[in-house]
Scaffold this motif. Structure first.
Motif, PDB file in Angstrom:
ATOM      1  N   ALA A 156       0.847  -1.193   0.000  1.00  0.00           N
ATOM      2  CA  ALA A 156       0.000   0.000   0.000  1.00  0.00           C
ATOM      3  C   ALA A 156       0.879   1.239   0.000  1.00  0.00           C
ATOM      4  O   ALA A 156       0.999   1.930   1.004  1.00  0.00           O
ATOM      5  CB  ALA A 156      -0.928  -0.006   1.219  1.00  0.00           C
ATOM      6  N   PRO A 157       1.537   1.540  -1.153  1.00  0.00           N
ATOM      7  CA  PRO A 157       2.479   2.647  -1.174  1.00  0.00           C
ATOM      8  C   PRO A 157       1.822   4.012  -1.050  1.00  0.00           C
ATOM      9  O   PRO A 157       2.465   4.961  -0.663  1.00  0.00           O
ATOM     10  CB  PRO A 157       3.173   2.488  -2.539  1.00  0.00           C
ATOM     11  CG  PRO A 157       2.216   1.725  -3.360  1.00  0.00           C
ATOM     12  CD  PRO A 157       1.493   0.815  -2.411  1.00  0.00           C
ATOM     13  N   ALA A 158       0.508   4.131  -1.389  1.00  0.00           N
ATOM     14  CA  ALA A 158      -0.154   5.422  -1.268  1.00  0.00           C
ATOM     15  C   ALA A 158      -0.370   5.721   0.210  1.00  0.00           C
ATOM     16  O   ALA A 158      -1.199   5.149   0.870  1.00  0.00           O
ATOM     17  CB  ALA A 158      -1.483   5.397  -2.009  1.00  0.00           C
ATOM     18  N   GLY A 159       0.419   6.652   0.758  1.00  0.00           N
ATOM     19  CA  GLY A 159       0.292   6.959   2.161  1.00  0.00           C
ATOM     20  C   GLY A 159       1.537   6.576   2.935  1.00  0.00           C
ATOM     21  O   GLY A 159       1.660   6.872   4.123  1.00  0.00           O
ATOM     22  N   THR A 160       2.477   5.915   2.270  1.00  0.00           N
ATOM     23  CA  THR A 160       3.758   5.583   2.887  1.00  0.00           C
ATOM     24  C   THR A 160       4.848   5.999   1.924  1.00  0.00           C
ATOM     25  O   THR A 160       4.586   6.284   0.756  1.00  0.00           O
ATOM     26  CB  THR A 160       3.875   4.078   3.175  1.00  0.00           C
ATOM     27  OG1 THR A 160       3.811   3.364   1.942  1.00  0.00           O
ATOM     28  CG2 THR A 160       2.757   3.604   4.089  1.00  0.00           C
ATOM     29  N   SER A 161       6.075   6.007   2.398  1.00  0.00           N
ATOM     30  CA  SER A 161       7.184   6.325   1.506  1.00  0.00           C
ATOM     31  C   SER A 161       7.327   5.213   0.481  1.00  0.00           C
ATOM     32  O   SER A 161       7.391   4.038   0.848  1.00  0.00           O
ATOM     33  CB  SER A 161       8.486   6.449   2.307  1.00  0.00           C
ATOM     34  OG  SER A 161       8.401   7.550   3.182  1.00  0.00           O
ATOM     35  N   PRO A 162       7.353   5.540  -0.815  1.00  0.00           N
ATOM     36  CA  PRO A 162       7.432   4.513  -1.844  1.00  0.00           C
ATOM     37  C   PRO A 162       8.691   3.671  -1.704  1.00  0.00           C
ATOM     38  O   PRO A 162       9.754   4.163  -1.356  1.00  0.00           O
ATOM     39  CB  PRO A 162       7.442   5.318  -3.155  1.00  0.00           C
ATOM     40  CG  PRO A 162       6.865   6.641  -2.799  1.00  0.00           C
ATOM     41  CD  PRO A 162       7.265   6.894  -1.377  1.00  0.00           C
ATOM     42  N   ALA A 163       8.572   2.391  -1.973  1.00  0.00           N
ATOM     43  CA  ALA A 163       9.724   1.502  -1.930  1.00  0.00           C
ATOM     44  C   ALA A 163      10.585   1.717  -3.159  1.00  0.00           C
ATOM     45  O   ALA A 163      10.146   2.272  -4.157  1.00  0.00           O
ATOM     46  CB  ALA A 163       9.242   0.054  -1.876  1.00  0.00           C
ATOM     47  N   VAL A 164      11.815   1.274  -3.086  1.00  0.00           N
ATOM     48  CA  VAL A 164      12.709   1.389  -4.234  1.00  0.00           C
ATOM     49  C   VAL A 164      12.405   0.221  -5.168  1.00  0.00           C
ATOM     50  O   VAL A 164      13.218  -0.671  -5.373  1.00  0.00           O
ATOM     51  CB  VAL A 164      14.198   1.389  -3.788  1.00  0.00           C
ATOM     52  CG1 VAL A 164      14.564   2.720  -3.225  1.00  0.00           C
ATOM     53  CG2 VAL A 164      14.479   0.271  -2.787  1.00  0.00           C
ATOM     54  N   ALA A 165      11.217   0.228  -5.710  1.00  0.00           N
ATOM     55  CA  ALA A 165      10.757  -0.881  -6.524  1.00  0.00           C
ATOM     56  C   ALA A 165      11.142  -0.677  -7.974  1.00  0.00           C
ATOM     57  O   ALA A 165      11.251   0.435  -8.455  1.00  0.00           O
ATOM     58  CB  ALA A 165       9.243  -1.012  -6.409  1.00  0.00           C
ATOM     59  N   GLU A 166      11.351  -1.786  -8.672  1.00  0.00           N
ATOM     60  CA  GLU A 166      11.554  -1.708 -10.110  1.00  0.00           C
ATOM     61  C   GLU A 166      10.278  -1.241 -10.775  1.00  0.00           C
ATOM     62  O   GLU A 166      10.284  -0.361 -11.621  1.00  0.00           O
ATOM     63  CB  GLU A 166      11.976  -3.073 -10.660  1.00  0.00           C
ATOM     64  CG  GLU A 166      12.243  -3.054 -12.147  1.00  0.00           C
ATOM     65  CD  GLU A 166      12.755  -4.381 -12.649  1.00  0.00           C
ATOM     66  OE1 GLU A 166      12.467  -4.712 -13.804  1.00  0.00           O
ATOM     67  OE2 GLU A 166      13.430  -5.086 -11.892  1.00  0.00           O
ATOM     68  N   VAL A 167       9.153  -1.828 -10.392  1.00  0.00           N
ATOM     69  CA  VAL A 167       7.851  -1.418 -10.900  1.00  0.00           C
ATOM     70  C   VAL A 167       6.888  -1.352  -9.715  1.00  0.00           C
ATOM     71  O   VAL A 167       6.714  -2.335  -9.003  1.00  0.00           O
ATOM     72  CB  VAL A 167       7.301  -2.408 -11.955  1.00  0.00           C
ATOM     73  CG1 VAL A 167       5.964  -1.905 -12.497  1.00  0.00           C
ATOM     74  CG2 VAL A 167       8.292  -2.607 -13.087  1.00  0.00           C
ATOM     75  N   THR A 168       6.288  -0.200  -9.516  1.00  0.00           N
ATOM     76  CA  THR A 168       5.270  -0.033  -8.486  1.00  0.00           C
ATOM     77  C   THR A 168       3.930   0.146  -9.185  1.00  0.00           C
ATOM     78  O   THR A 168       3.784   1.041 -10.026  1.00  0.00           O
ATOM     79  CB  THR A 168       5.568   1.193  -7.603  1.00  0.00           C
ATOM     80  OG1 THR A 168       6.831   1.018  -6.971  1.00  0.00           O
ATOM     81  CG2 THR A 168       4.493   1.373  -6.543  1.00  0.00           C
ATOM     82  N   VAL A 169       2.966  -0.694  -8.866  1.00  0.00           N
ATOM     83  CA  VAL A 169       1.648  -0.654  -9.500  1.00  0.00           C
ATOM     84  C   VAL A 169       0.625  -0.254  -8.442  1.00  0.00           C
ATOM     85  O   VAL A 169       0.490  -0.931  -7.424  1.00  0.00           O
ATOM     86  CB  VAL A 169       1.270  -2.020 -10.108  1.00  0.00           C
ATOM     87  CG1 VAL A 169      -0.057  -1.914 -10.872  1.00  0.00           C
ATOM     88  CG2 VAL A 169       2.380  -2.527 -11.024  1.00  0.00           C
ATOM     89  N   VAL A 170      -0.087   0.841  -8.684  1.00  0.00           N
ATOM     90  CA  VAL A 170      -1.006   1.378  -7.684  1.00  0.00           C
ATOM     91  C   VAL A 170      -2.352   1.730  -8.328  1.00  0.00           C
ATOM     92  O   VAL A 170      -2.390   2.511  -9.279  1.00  0.00           O
ATOM     93  CB  VAL A 170      -0.443   2.651  -7.015  1.00  0.00           C
ATOM     94  CG1 VAL A 170      -1.345   3.089  -5.863  1.00  0.00           C
ATOM     95  CG2 VAL A 170       0.973   2.431  -6.515  1.00  0.00           C
ATOM     96  N   PRO A 171      -3.478   1.182  -7.826  1.00  0.00           N
ATOM     97  CA  PRO A 171      -4.790   1.660  -8.258  1.00  0.00           C
ATOM     98  C   PRO A 171      -5.104   2.957  -7.527  1.00  0.00           C
ATOM     99  O   PRO A 171      -5.135   2.987  -6.290  1.00  0.00           O
ATOM    100  CB  PRO A 171      -5.739   0.528  -7.838  1.00  0.00           C
ATOM    101  CG  PRO A 171      -5.048  -0.145  -6.690  1.00  0.00           C
ATOM    102  CD  PRO A 171      -3.570   0.038  -6.894  1.00  0.00           C
ATOM    103  N   VAL A 172      -5.314   4.048  -8.270  1.00  0.00           N
ATOM    104  CA  VAL A 172      -5.430   5.370  -7.646  1.00  0.00           C
ATOM    105  C   VAL A 172      -6.840   5.948  -7.680  1.00  0.00           C
ATOM    106  O   VAL A 172      -7.095   6.996  -7.087  1.00  0.00           O
ATOM    107  CB  VAL A 172      -4.447   6.377  -8.295  1.00  0.00           C
ATOM    108  CG1 VAL A 172      -3.012   5.985  -8.008  1.00  0.00           C
ATOM    109  CG2 VAL A 172      -4.682   6.499  -9.797  1.00  0.00           C
ATOM    110  N   GLY A 173      -7.780   5.304  -8.377  1.00  0.00           N
ATOM    111  CA  GLY A 173      -9.144   5.804  -8.409  1.00  0.00           C
ATOM    112  C   GLY A 173      -9.595   6.178  -9.807  1.00  0.00           C
ATOM    113  O   GLY A 173      -8.795   6.276 -10.741  1.00  0.00           O
ATOM    114  N   VAL A 174     -10.899   6.399  -9.911  1.00  0.00           N
ATOM    115  CA  VAL A 174     -11.544   6.615 -11.210  1.00  0.00           C
ATOM    116  C   VAL A 174     -11.727   8.099 -11.489  1.00  0.00           C
ATOM    117  O   VAL A 174     -12.194   8.857 -10.639  1.00  0.00           O
ATOM    118  CB  VAL A 174     -12.909   5.903 -11.243  1.00  0.00           C
ATOM    119  CG1 VAL A 174     -13.623   6.167 -12.567  1.00  0.00           C
ATOM    120  CG2 VAL A 174     -12.734   4.398 -11.019  1.00  0.00           C
TER     121      VAL A 174
END
Length: 244
Positions: free
Chosen positions: A43-61
């Motif tokens: 749940a990266p929305a609301g926390t510091s983003p991880a050092v991910a190669e690819v971060t996939v986040v559903p952000v809303g409509v």
């Protein structure tokens, strides 16, 4: 469908979708061995983003919530000293008949705010033709995809249809509305609801942007029986290999 032949992955790619089902379809297509793929439970929305190669986040409509949420994710990453290197708005879309068939993968040459403006007795007037100062319109009513990012996606997805993807707050559901949009945007191949909002957030942050869609239905009179969600999600999973 032609299998992807390349990929654009690397440290810090942010992929935003509207809904969780789209995010799950993309995660399913990313390389399982990639150590940086954000797992479905993250749940990266609301926390510091991880050092991910690819971060996939559903952000809303819709463009407003998608743009605001993307801007927040970008700001959090920058503040943490781990800025994202690019943003891709991804998900399913409606396709213009004769331009993008159901099940097709679409890459946006530009993301267009198709219904931002004013109605008039003579037709629709885009907001950039209403006499407002350009500095109040941000990047304008159309944000082009980053050339390098688009080139990499096209190389990875050679069968993809490339053209303008329209962003609308109200999905088109009539023959008259479809004809009007097609006439105003002869290069448009699809419509969705988030791309322009995400593009503006990326432009304001100085981050490269692209939009990737798969077609679930033809644009036209609303007919849920014509929707092919399974095919569109399967195509999205196949296209996601290009992101990892």
């Amino acid at each position: 469908m032609t299998a992807p032949t390349g990929r654009i992955g690397g440290t810090g790619l942010l992929v935003v979708t509207a809904v969780p089902a789209e995010a799950e379809a993309i995660r399913a297509g990313l390389p399982a061995s990639s150590p940086g793929v954000t797992p479905p439970t993250a749940a990266p929305a609301g926390t510091s983003p991880a050092v991910a190669e690819v971060t996939v986040v559903p952000v809303g409509v819709g463009p407003a919530v998608a743009g605001a949420a993307t801007a927040r994710l970008l700001a959090l990453a920058e503040a943490a000293g781990r800025p994202y290197r690019a943003v891709v708005s991804a998900g399913i879309a409606g396709g213009f008949v004769g331009r993008a068939v159901v099940g097709a993968t679409v890459l946006a040459s530009r993301s267009v705010a198709a219904d931002l403006g004013a109605e008039s007795p003579t037709g629709f007037i885009p907001v950039d033709q209403l006499g407002m100062p350009p500095e109040l319109l941000g990047p304008g009513t159309a944000v082009p995809a980053d050339p390098g990012l688009l080139a990499a996606l096209r190389a990875a997805l050679p069968a993809a249809t490339v053209g303008a993807v329209l962003t609308v707050s109200t999905v088109t559901g009539t023959a008259a509305g479809t004809a009007a949009l097609a006439d105003r945007h002869p290069d448009a191949v699809a419509e969705a609801m988030e791309g322009y909002g995400v593009a503006v957030a990326a432009a304001q942050a100085g981050v490269p942007f692209a939009e990737l869609r798969t077609v679930s239905n033809p644009i036209g009179p609303r007919n849920r029986d014509a929707w092919r969600m399974r095919e569109a999600f399967a195509a999205l999973t196949a296209a996601a290999a290009a992101l990892g």
